[in-house]
Structure formats: structure tokens, C-alpha cells
Design a protein around this motif. Structure first.
Motif, PDB file in Angstrom:
ATOM      1  N   MET A 126     -14.802   4.318  -5.978  1.00 33.17           N
ATOM      2  CA  MET A 126     -14.952   3.654  -4.899  1.00 33.17           C
ATOM      3  C   MET A 126     -13.880   3.476  -3.926  1.00 33.17           C
ATOM      4  O   MET A 126     -12.664   3.648  -4.109  1.00 33.17           O
ATOM      5  CB  MET A 126     -15.246   2.097  -5.263  1.00 33.17           C
ATOM      6  CG  MET A 126     -16.037   1.120  -4.198  1.00 33.17           C
ATOM      7  SD  MET A 126     -16.021  -0.605  -4.881  1.00 33.17           S
ATOM      8  CE  MET A 126     -17.532  -0.275  -5.743  1.00 33.17           C
ATOM      9  N   SER A 127     -14.110   3.910  -2.684  1.00 31.69           N
ATOM     10  CA  SER A 127     -13.121   4.110  -1.649  1.00 31.69           C
ATOM     11  C   SER A 127     -12.534   2.575  -1.318  1.00 31.69           C
ATOM     12  O   SER A 127     -13.030   1.695  -1.680  1.00 31.69           O
ATOM     13  CB  SER A 127     -13.748   4.653  -0.295  1.00 31.69           C
ATOM     14  OG  SER A 127     -14.670   3.732   0.340  1.00 31.69           O
ATOM     15  N   THR A 128     -11.275   2.951  -0.461  1.00 29.02           N
ATOM     16  CA  THR A 128     -10.713   1.739  -0.146  1.00 29.02           C
ATOM     17  C   THR A 128     -11.629   0.686   0.527  1.00 29.02           C
ATOM     18  O   THR A 128     -11.800  -0.333   0.608  1.00 29.02           O
ATOM     19  CB  THR A 128      -9.388   2.026   0.660  1.00 29.02           C
ATOM     20  OG1 THR A 128      -8.565   2.643  -0.135  1.00 29.02           O
ATOM     21  CG2 THR A 128      -8.646   0.825   1.306  1.00 29.02           C
ATOM     22  N   SER A 129     -12.407   1.343   1.716  1.00 31.88           N
ATOM     23  CA  SER A 129     -13.168   0.679   2.638  1.00 31.88           C
ATOM     24  C   SER A 129     -14.389   0.056   1.936  1.00 31.88           C
ATOM     25  O   SER A 129     -14.783  -1.009   1.957  1.00 31.88           O
ATOM     26  CB  SER A 129     -13.834   1.665   3.525  1.00 31.88           C
ATOM     27  OG  SER A 129     -14.830   1.127   4.411  1.00 31.88           O
ATOM     28  N   GLU A 130     -14.797   0.736   0.638  1.00 35.46           N
ATOM     29  CA  GLU A 130     -16.043   0.274   0.060  1.00 35.46           C
ATOM     30  C   GLU A 130     -15.516  -1.050  -0.846  1.00 35.46           C
ATOM     31  O   GLU A 130     -16.269  -2.092  -1.243  1.00 35.46           O
ATOM     32  CB  GLU A 130     -16.610   1.260  -0.976  1.00 35.46           C
ATOM     33  CG  GLU A 130     -17.329   2.166  -0.456  1.00 35.46           C
ATOM     34  CD  GLU A 130     -17.789   3.394  -1.035  1.00 35.46           C
ATOM     35  OE1 GLU A 130     -18.785   4.228  -0.797  1.00 35.46           O
ATOM     36  OE2 GLU A 130     -16.876   3.743  -2.000  1.00 35.46           O
ATOM     37  N   GLU A 131     -14.282  -0.995  -1.377  1.00 37.37           N
ATOM     38  CA  GLU A 131     -13.739  -1.980  -2.046  1.00 37.37           C
ATOM     39  C   GLU A 131     -13.477  -3.209  -0.999  1.00 37.37           C
ATOM     40  O   GLU A 131     -13.814  -4.260  -1.849  1.00 37.37           O
ATOM     41  CB  GLU A 131     -12.191  -1.546  -2.603  1.00 37.37           C
ATOM     42  CG  GLU A 131     -12.470  -0.593  -3.813  1.00 37.37           C
ATOM     43  CD  GLU A 131     -12.690  -1.180  -5.070  1.00 37.37           C
ATOM     44  OE1 GLU A 131     -12.713  -2.508  -5.256  1.00 37.37           O
ATOM     45  OE2 GLU A 131     -12.375  -0.585  -5.987  1.00 37.37           O
ATOM     46  N   VAL A 167      -8.217  -1.495   6.357  1.00 35.38           N
ATOM     47  CA  VAL A 167      -8.295  -0.629   5.505  1.00 35.38           C
ATOM     48  C   VAL A 167      -7.374   0.400   5.432  1.00 35.38           C
ATOM     49  O   VAL A 167      -6.859   0.922   4.383  1.00 35.38           O
ATOM     50  CB  VAL A 167      -9.943   0.274   5.825  1.00 35.38           C
ATOM     51  CG1 VAL A 167      -9.979   1.592   5.298  1.00 35.38           C
ATOM     52  CG2 VAL A 167     -11.105  -0.638   5.558  1.00 35.38           C
ATOM     53  N   HIS A 191      -4.907   1.364   2.467  1.00 32.20           N
ATOM     54  CA  HIS A 191      -4.869   2.729   2.144  1.00 32.20           C
ATOM     55  C   HIS A 191      -3.387   3.157   1.964  1.00 32.20           C
ATOM     56  O   HIS A 191      -3.150   3.887   1.116  1.00 32.20           O
ATOM     57  CB  HIS A 191      -6.042   3.407   2.840  1.00 32.20           C
ATOM     58  CG  HIS A 191      -6.184   5.091   2.513  1.00 32.20           C
ATOM     59  ND1 HIS A 191      -7.005   5.401   1.225  1.00 32.20           N
ATOM     60  CD2 HIS A 191      -5.609   6.097   3.063  1.00 32.20           C
ATOM     61  CE1 HIS A 191      -6.903   6.333   1.092  1.00 32.20           C
ATOM     62  NE2 HIS A 191      -6.198   7.134   2.044  1.00 32.20           N
TER      63      HIS A 191
END
Length: 77
Positions: free
Chosen positions: A1-6, A68, A72
Motif C-alpha cells: 500500500m502506498s503512502t497516499s493509500e495508507e 503525503v 513519504h
């Protein structure tokens, strides 16, 4: 899962944010995050993503993209 998704997942599950409202250009205040909610979000991100955001200054005027990028940057450090 990406930072944005988290971060999006935390906003939806913990703060009841509408997923459609979470866009990079949206200021955090538009997501109804006040200073107390931002502090809670910061702690949740630190815990969930194992990053230290102690020196990251967030305000409700910051955008989702700013948040984000800050997370990140710390996650990559």
C-alpha cells in the motif's frame, strides 16, 4: 500500500472522511480536520507506518499532497 493509500485509509476509517473528497489539492481543513484531529492523525500515521513525524509541522491549511509528501519523505529516511 502506498503512502497516499495508507493516509486515505486512515482518513476514511478513523475520521469518517468521504473517499471521493480526498484529493491531492484539497486543504486538510476541507476534510474537517482541526488541529486536534491533525495531531491524532499524525500519531496514527506514526504508529501505522512506523515513521517519526515529530518535526513535521502540519496545519489545516496544508493540502493532502503536502501531508503525503511529508510522510513519504520521513518514511524514506
Amino acid at each position: 500500500m502506498s503512502t497516499s493509500e495508507e493516509i486515505s485509509a486512515l482518513l476514511v476509517t478513523r475520521f469518517g472522511t468521504d473517499p471521493a473528497a480526498i484529493r491531492p489539492e484539497v486543504p486538510l481543513r476541507q476534510l474537517r480536520l482541526d488541529s486536534l484531529a491533525l495531531e491524532e492523525l499524525r500519531l496514527l500515521i506514526e504508529d501505522r507506518m512506523d515513521v517519526d513525524l515529530e518535526d513535521v509541522v502540519l496545519s489545516s491549511r496544508d493540502t493532502v499532497a503536502h501531508l503525503v509528501a511529508a510522510v513519504h519523505g520521513k518514511a524514506g529516511a
